[in-house]
Design a protein around this motif. Structure first.
Motif, PDB file in Angstrom:
ATOM      1  N   TYR A 134       1.718  -5.152   2.550  1.00  0.00           N
ATOM      2  CA  TYR A 134       0.970  -3.995   2.027  1.00  0.00           C
ATOM      3  C   TYR A 134      -0.353  -4.470   1.439  1.00  0.00           C
ATOM      4  O   TYR A 134      -0.569  -5.666   1.262  1.00  0.00           O
ATOM      5  N   ARG A 188       2.130   2.968  -1.532  1.00  0.00           N
ATOM      6  CA  ARG A 188       3.450   3.223  -0.974  1.00  0.00           C
ATOM      7  C   ARG A 188       4.407   2.035  -1.037  1.00  0.00           C
ATOM      8  O   ARG A 188       5.574   2.182  -0.669  1.00  0.00           O
ATOM      9  N   PHE A 221      -7.259  -4.755   7.035  1.00  0.00           N
ATOM     10  CA  PHE A 221      -6.260  -3.784   7.508  1.00  0.00           C
ATOM     11  C   PHE A 221      -6.308  -3.615   9.035  1.00  0.00           C
ATOM     12  O   PHE A 221      -5.257  -3.562   9.693  1.00  0.00           O
ATOM     13  N   ARG A 268      -2.809  -4.085  10.936  1.00  0.00           N
ATOM     14  CA  ARG A 268      -2.092  -2.939  11.510  1.00  0.00           C
ATOM     15  C   ARG A 268      -1.730  -3.158  12.981  1.00  0.00           C
ATOM     16  O   ARG A 268      -0.779  -2.556  13.484  1.00  0.00           O
ATOM     17  N   GLN A 282       0.648   1.348  10.661  1.00  0.00           N
ATOM     18  CA  GLN A 282       0.663   1.742   9.248  1.00  0.00           C
ATOM     19  C   GLN A 282       1.366   0.681   8.409  1.00  0.00           C
ATOM     20  O   GLN A 282       2.181  -0.090   8.913  1.00  0.00           O
ATOM     21  N   VAL A 283       1.048   0.736   7.119  1.00  0.00           N
ATOM     22  CA  VAL A 283       1.775  -0.074   6.140  1.00  0.00           C
ATOM     23  C   VAL A 283       2.285   0.863   5.056  1.00  0.00           C
ATOM     24  O   VAL A 283       1.738   1.952   4.885  1.00  0.00           O
ATOM     25  N   GLN A 301       8.183   2.861   7.260  1.00  0.00           N
ATOM     26  CA  GLN A 301       8.500   4.032   6.413  1.00  0.00           C
ATOM     27  C   GLN A 301       8.856   3.624   4.982  1.00  0.00           C
ATOM     28  O   GLN A 301       9.939   3.111   4.688  1.00  0.00           O
ATOM     29  N   SER A 302       7.910   3.916   4.114  1.00  0.00           N
ATOM     30  CA  SER A 302       8.008   3.430   2.734  1.00  0.00           C
ATOM     31  C   SER A 302       9.269   3.895   2.011  1.00  0.00           C
ATOM     32  O   SER A 302       9.897   3.108   1.293  1.00  0.00           O
TER      33      SER A 302
HETATM   34  N1  GSH Z   1       5.246   7.738   6.555  1.00  0.00           N
HETATM   35  C1  GSH Z   1       4.648   6.461   6.327  1.00  0.00           C
HETATM   36  C2  GSH Z   1       3.166   6.637   6.047  1.00  0.00           C
HETATM   37  C3  GSH Z   1       2.506   5.288   5.885  1.00  0.00           C
HETATM   38  C4  GSH Z   1       1.004   5.424   5.692  1.00  0.00           C
HETATM   39  O1  GSH Z   1       0.389   6.478   5.972  1.00  0.00           O
HETATM   40  N2  GSH Z   1       0.446   4.345   5.194  1.00  0.00           N
HETATM   41  C5  GSH Z   1      -0.996   4.301   5.040  1.00  0.00           C
HETATM   42  C6  GSH Z   1      -1.370   3.311   3.952  1.00  0.00           C
HETATM   43  S1  GSH Z   1      -0.703   3.783   2.391  1.00  0.00           S
HETATM   44  C7  GSH Z   1      -1.570   3.841   6.355  1.00  0.00           C
HETATM   45  O2  GSH Z   1      -1.142   2.842   6.885  1.00  0.00           O
HETATM   46  N3  GSH Z   1      -2.505   4.612   6.884  1.00  0.00           N
HETATM   47  C8  GSH Z   1      -3.163   4.313   8.125  1.00  0.00           C
HETATM   48  C9  GSH Z   1      -2.833   5.308   9.193  1.00  0.00           C
HETATM   49  O3  GSH Z   1      -1.899   6.122   9.046  1.00  0.00           O
HETATM   50  O4  GSH Z   1      -3.520   5.280  10.212  1.00  0.00           O
HETATM   51  C10 GSH Z   1       5.327   5.739   5.166  1.00  0.00           C
HETATM   52  O5  GSH Z   1       5.811   6.425   4.247  1.00  0.00           O
HETATM   53  O6  GSH Z   1       5.384   4.505   5.175  1.00  0.00           O
END
Ligand code: GSH
Length: 206
Positions: free
Chosen positions: A8, A15, A40, A44, A51-52, A64-65
């Protein structure tokens, strides 16, 4: 215990924070892989959904956090065994995630567009979610969200409130939580004073 690597961003929040705290409280060894925002795009590429956070469990990468937090919460003894208490815990976590998404939709905006979008969230959904969380806390004894003890629901709300108060989010007033849900702020401060949590931030920075 499985080999764990949590990936992360390198800041205290977002998250992955509840999972980091749960692992620390449970004295569970893990690789806390933190990266800079600038990296990032590269990081990624190696994640299943771009996503992270992700968690590697014995080399298997999971997304999935909330699923990650629940899993480490079970390892750490911070997730209720009773199905109804687990439901209350999950309900709070999912609501925080919904609130996260409302703010998340404003990321990437700039200037007036950002201000307008943030104002709309601050004046609409956020007070609704914060008020509901405060009522949940009161309904279950006032100290914890479920199981009459510290669970990952408390850690998730703690990290969320801390983030809202931090001043890192432009156009989100740092006194929003205090104004609309003061008992959530009091909860955040109580959790911060829990010895293992206080020790975590003393060791790793605020
Ligand atoms: N449902 C996913 C959402 C994860 C998420 O949106 N993480 C953000 C960072 S906090 C991310 O990686 N965003 C980039 C994107 O979705 O393209 C979870 O809960 O892990």
């Amino acid at each position: 215990m499985p080999q764990l690597k949590l990936t992360y961003f390198d800041f205290h929040g977002g998250r992955a924070e509840a999972a980091r705290l749960a692992l620390h409280i449970g004295h569970i060894a893990f690789e806390d892989y933190r990266f800079a925002h600038a990296d990032f795009a590269e990081v990624r590429k190696a994640t299943p959904l771009g996503q992270v956070p992700t968690l590697h469990v014995d080399g298997v990468q999971v997304t999935q956090s909330d699923a990650i937090t629940r899993y480490v919460g079970k390892l750490a003894g911070l997730y209720p065994a009773d199905p109804f208490q687990a439901l209350l815990c999950d309900e709070v976590m999912d609501a925080v995630e919904d609130a996260n998404i409302k703010l998340g939709n404003t990321f990437g905006l700039t200037g007036d567009a950002l201000k307008q979008a943030r104002d709309a969230v601050v004046n609409g959904p956020l007070p609704m979610y914060l008020g509901w969380l405060q009522r949940q806390l009161q309904a279950h004894g006032g100290a914890y969200f479920a199981d009459q003890r510290l669970t990952i629901a408390d850690l998730k709300v703690f990290a969320y409130v801390r983030g809202l108060n931090s001043g890192r989010l432009d156009h989100v007033p740092t006194d929003l939580v205090e104004k609309v849900a003061p008992q959530l702020n009091a909860h955040m401060q109580r959790i911060a004073q829990t010895p293992a949590v206080a020790q975590y931030y003393a060791k790793f920075g605020a």
